[in-house]
Scaffold this active site. Structure first.
Site, PDB file in Angstrom:
ATOM      1  N   GLY A   1      17.416  16.473  -5.012  1.00  0.00           N
ATOM      2  CA  GLY A   1      17.434  17.691  -5.804  1.00  0.00           C
ATOM      3  C   GLY A   1      17.125  17.471  -7.261  1.00  0.00           C
ATOM      4  O   GLY A   1      15.972  17.542  -7.695  1.00  0.00           O
TER       5      GLY A   1
ATOM      6  N   TYR B   1      27.621  31.395   0.543  1.00  0.00           N
ATOM      7  CA  TYR B   1      26.927  32.685   0.572  1.00  0.00           C
ATOM      8  C   TYR B   1      27.160  33.386   1.915  1.00  0.00           C
ATOM      9  O   TYR B   1      27.980  32.954   2.703  1.00  0.00           O
ATOM     10  CB  TYR B   1      25.452  32.485   0.216  1.00  0.00           C
TER      11      TYR B   1
ATOM     12  N   GLN C   1      13.222  29.652   1.177  1.00  0.00           N
ATOM     13  CA  GLN C   1      14.645  29.742   1.525  1.00  0.00           C
ATOM     14  C   GLN C   1      15.101  31.197   1.423  1.00  0.00           C
ATOM     15  O   GLN C   1      15.037  31.815   0.360  1.00  0.00           O
ATOM     16  CB  GLN C   1      15.524  28.871   0.628  1.00  0.00           C
TER      17      GLN C   1
END
Length: 371
Positions: free
Chosen positions: A327, A191, A105
């Protein structure tokens, strides 16, 4: 749960770009803040952690910053120095030895940082707007490590934008050199890419601001350079349409992110990864929005959120998703696919060991031993 893997939709193989995946279970990116210092270098401990979880159909690494200025938090790994590539090669080799598939990522935090994390520089963003109420973890070497308020960024010039696009390009090349099977662009969770997309964090008046088409331009250009670097079959993108993490808010998220999905579909990338709002009392993603995303994007569609084995199978059966990310369950359950297949109980992670520290809370969770 049906423990016949041939009848369980989570365990039917799937083609992802050029890759043949053994199941539809994704280990999504999760920051664990254990890179070796100085240098933000992936290490043996991280290699062991990912290898333990290689029974996932796809692993996406924790966010890895594409440049020193792209770093938001202490102890997160990078993917721009020769030492970092050597560190990541340990990870990818370990995962491949267990017959796993892993994407890197690629991460640039933009304004979600502090001077202490970026060598005293001023952060960059779409606009000179400080993220309100947002804190990041710093370790400046003299004070006790801890959380501080983010600082005001400077609005990126065209030159800054060109530089960052080139850094994404190089990071993708670096990822393949380090042995990754592909790259995922982190365009979610407030972000940098997200700071361009969302209407309230983008106050620009040039070709990157104002209209929806303009706000998606940076995403478009970054994805184009990733595809040029490594090929469309090795590129995925993560979006978080309805979250307001790190202070980014869009006034019309369903319209914005349906358009983003259509744009990504034009690039014919391998997958689109949707992070759903996953805290306990969060709103559900509306069904009509999921259908709109499915209509807009024709390759592999991944969702991650509060999925159970049951709801994951349902989402795949309903045709809304092709793969599902789990997750936090992957933190405490290195053998998560096996547990989901057989209906074994899931261990619960220890929150205090999520970020920073040593092997404890990272590689010492046991696999399930049936009676």
């Amino acid at each position: 749960m049906n423990n016949d893997s041939s009848k369980n939709p989570l365990f039917t193989p799937i083609q992802l770009g050029d890759l043949h995946l053994k199941n539809r279970i994704v280990m999504p990116p999760m920051t664990r803040s254990r890179a070796t210092q100085p240098g933000d270098i992936a290490n043996d401990m991280m290699a062991k952690y990912y290898a333990q979880r290689a029974s996932a159909g796809l692993i996406v690494s924790e966010g890895t910053q594409i440049s020193p200025l792209g770093k938001g938090y202490a102890w997160t790994p990078g993917i721009y120095s020769p030492e970092q590539l050597i560190g990541w090669k340990k990870v990818t080799d370990a995962v491949h030895a267990q017959h796993g598939v892993i994407f890197a990522q690629l991460w640039h935090v933009g304004r979600v940082t502090h001077y202490d994390n970026i060598g005293g520089e001023q952060p960059i963003s779409s606009s000179a707007l400080k993220a309100q109420g947002v804190k990041v973890f710093v370790d400046n070497g003299s004070d006790e490590p801890g959380f501080v308020d983010v600082v005001e960024p400077k609005a990126m010039t065209q030159h800054d934008i060109n530089v960052v696009i080139e850094q994404y390009h190089q990071a993708a090349l670096n990822a393949l050199e380090a042995g990754f099977d592909g790259v995922e662009l982190h365009a979610a969770n407030g972000y940098l890419v997200n700071q361009f997309i969302d209407s309230q964090s983008n106050q620009r008046e040039d070709q990157y601001g104002g209209s929806l088409e303009n706000r998606l331009r940076f995403l478009d250009q970054v994805v184009a350079t990733l595809v040029k670097a490594v090929g469309k079959a090795r590129v995925g993108v993560r979006l978080a349409p309805l979250t307001t993490l790190n202070g980014t808010v869009d006034d019309k998220p369903q319209e914005t992110y349906t358009a983003a999905a259509k744009l990504l579909n034009q690039h014919d990338i391998a997958y689109l990864h949707i992070a759903e709002v996953d805290w306990d009392d969060a709103p559900e993603t509306p069904l009509e929005f999921k259908r709109a995303l499915r209509d807009a994007f024709h390759n592999v569609l991944i969702y991650a959120g509060r999925y159970t084995a049951q709801t994951a199978c349902q989402a795949i059966d309903d045709g809304l998703a092709d793969m599902i990310g789990f997750g936090r369950p992957f933190v405490a359950n290195p053998d998560l696919p096996e547990r989901l297949l057989h209906g074994y109980p899931l261990a619960i992670h220890q929150p205090e060991t999520l970020f920073g520290g040593d092997e404890h809370g990272l590689t010492d969770y046991p696999t399930y031993q049936p009676e």
